[in-house]
Design a protein around this motif. Structure first.
Motif, short mmCIF file in Angstrom:
data_model
loop_
_atom_site.label_atom_id
_atom_site.label_comp_id
_atom_site.label_asym_id
_atom_site.label_seq_id
_atom_site.Cartn_x
_atom_site.Cartn_y
_atom_site.Cartn_z
N THR A 3 44.99 32.60 4.65
CA THR A 3 46.25 32.08 4.11
C THR A 3 46.82 32.99 3.04
OG1 THR A 3 45.53 29.82 4.58
CG2 THR A 3 47.34 30.09 3.01
N GLY A 4 45.94 33.60 2.25
CA GLY A 4 46.37 34.50 1.18
C GLY A 4 46.63 35.92 1.63
N GLY A 5 46.49 36.17 2.93
CA GLY A 5 46.73 37.51 3.45
C GLY A 5 45.63 38.50 3.13
N VAL A 6 44.42 38.00 2.91
CA VAL A 6 43.28 38.86 2.57
C VAL A 6 42.48 39.18 3.83
CG1 VAL A 6 41.12 39.04 1.27
CG2 VAL A 6 43.12 37.94 0.23
N THR A 7 42.24 40.44 4.07
CA THR A 7 41.40 40.88 5.18
C THR A 7 39.96 41.02 4.70
OG1 THR A 7 43.20 42.08 6.26
CG2 THR A 7 40.95 42.72 6.85
N VAL A 8 39.06 40.35 5.35
CA VAL A 8 37.64 40.49 5.02
C VAL A 8 37.12 41.68 5.82
CG1 VAL A 8 35.39 39.38 4.93
CG2 VAL A 8 37.48 38.00 4.69
N LEU A 9 36.87 42.77 5.14
CA LEU A 9 36.54 44.02 5.82
C LEU A 9 35.06 44.15 6.11
CD1 LEU A 9 37.29 46.81 6.89
CD2 LEU A 9 37.14 47.66 4.54
N ALA A 10 34.23 43.84 5.12
CA ALA A 10 32.79 44.09 5.29
C ALA A 10 31.99 43.17 4.40
CB ALA A 10 32.46 45.54 4.96
N ILE A 11 30.77 42.89 4.83
CA ILE A 11 29.79 42.24 3.99
C ILE A 11 28.95 43.34 3.37
CG2 ILE A 11 27.87 40.62 3.90
CD1 ILE A 11 30.64 39.38 4.60
N ALA A 12 29.02 43.46 2.05
CA ALA A 12 28.34 44.55 1.35
C ALA A 12 26.91 44.12 1.01
CB ALA A 12 29.11 44.94 0.09
N SER A 13 26.06 44.15 2.01
CA SER A 13 24.68 43.71 1.82
C SER A 13 23.89 44.75 1.03
CB SER A 13 24.01 43.46 3.16
OG SER A 13 23.47 44.67 3.70
N TYR A 14 22.73 44.33 0.56
CA TYR A 14 21.80 45.25 -0.08
C TYR A 14 20.53 45.40 0.75
CZ TYR A 14 24.84 45.56 -4.08
OH TYR A 14 25.92 45.81 -4.89
N VAL A 15 20.67 45.18 2.06
CA VAL A 15 19.56 45.41 2.98
C VAL A 15 19.21 46.90 2.94
CG1 VAL A 15 18.85 45.37 5.40
CG2 VAL A 15 20.23 43.49 4.45
N ARG A 16 17.92 47.22 2.80
CA ARG A 16 17.45 48.60 2.70
C ARG A 16 16.59 48.90 3.92
NH1 ARG A 16 14.28 49.28 -2.50
NH2 ARG A 16 13.44 47.25 -1.89
N VAL A 17 17.20 49.54 4.89
CA VAL A 17 16.54 49.67 6.19
C VAL A 17 15.42 50.71 6.20
CG1 VAL A 17 18.54 48.86 7.49
CG2 VAL A 17 18.30 51.31 7.02
N ALA A 18 15.36 51.58 5.21
CA ALA A 18 14.30 52.59 5.18
C ALA A 18 13.22 52.27 4.15
CB ALA A 18 14.89 53.97 4.88
N SER A 19 13.32 51.15 3.49
CA SER A 19 12.39 50.82 2.43
C SER A 19 11.00 50.49 2.96
CB SER A 19 12.91 49.62 1.62
OG SER A 19 11.93 49.19 0.68
N GLY A 20 9.99 51.01 2.28
CA GLY A 20 8.62 50.68 2.63
C GLY A 20 8.12 49.44 1.91
N GLU A 21 8.95 48.82 1.08
CA GLU A 21 8.52 47.66 0.30
C GLU A 21 8.75 46.35 1.04
OE1 GLU A 21 10.55 47.96 -3.42
OE2 GLU A 21 9.17 49.50 -4.19
N THR A 22 9.44 46.39 2.17
CA THR A 22 9.65 45.20 2.99
C THR A 22 9.15 45.48 4.40
OG1 THR A 22 11.89 45.90 3.58
CG2 THR A 22 11.66 44.47 1.66
N SER A 23 8.80 44.42 5.09
CA SER A 23 8.33 44.56 6.47
C SER A 23 9.51 44.66 7.42
CB SER A 23 7.47 43.36 6.86
OG SER A 23 8.28 42.19 6.96
#
Length: 201
Positions: A3-23
């Motif tokens: 309604t406000g004319g705002v385009t939602v472009l991206a979700i700016a996640s903090y997922v770290r795909v190369a991190s060895g600290e998560t499985s």
């Protein structure tokens, strides 16, 4: 937002795909939760970081494995984008990973990080050419002094960056990244937006 004319472009996640600290399972679940949010909001992109504790073959392998797993679960209308950042700041780093990934996965060219680590704009452009889906612009005083400045007030080679995007035929969004959360000393964004850019480099 619609309604406000705002385009939602991206979700700016903090997922770290190369991190060895998560499985792998934790990374996949986190990424897919952000993908679901993007789909609900009508956002075409989800940003992820490399985020490895150190760069190298093992970090690359984690990123490739996880991005391929994520890609297999993506809806058709959402693309995951790996940003030039942290452990993989240069275009050649991102291209090295994405060359081994298939599906709706691409790259974000954050102009700051390749430049601050010494990668020429032309090299970044050529490396990211097959993968580029989004671009982020910013300006700072130097590679080590990274408080946001109005565009054209710092030393990031923005004119060269824009020319590289034109040479690529880039037709996507160009986002101003104003990192006042991490640099509270920066002038307010509203004030920065009133400064007319002067690109003389």
């Amino acid at each position: 937002m619609a309604t406000g004319g705002v385009t939602v472009l991206a979700i700016a996640s903090y997922v770290r795909v190369a991190s060895g600290e998560t499985s792998d399972d934790e990374c996949l679940a986190d990424a897919l939760a952000h993908v679901e949010l993007a789909r609900d909001l009508g956002a075409p992109f989800v940003r992820v970081f490399p985020g490895a504790e150190e760069s190298g073959a093992q970090a690359d392998a984690r990123a490739v494995r996880r991005l391929n797993a994520i890609a297999q679960r993506l809806p058709d209308d959402v693309t995951v984008l790996l940003e030039t950042h942290d452990s993989h700041p240069q275009g050649v780093d991102i291209a090295r990973v994405l060359s081994q990934v298939s599906g709706n996965v691409g790259a974000i060219w954050d102009v700051l990080h390749p430049w601050r680590t010494g990668e020429p704009i032309e090299v970044t452009k050529d490396a990211l050419a097959p993968y580029l889906r989004h671009a982020q612009v910013k300006d700072v005083l130097s590679p080590t002094e990274r408080t946001p400045l109005p565009l054209g007030a710092g030393t990031v080679p923005l004119t060269e960056f824009y020319e590289a995007l034109r040479e690529l035929g880039y037709q996507g969004w160009l986002a101003l990244e104003w990192e006042s959360k991490w640099h509270p000393e920066a002038i307010p964004l509203a004030e920065a937006l009133t400064v007319k850019p002067a690109f003389t480099r």
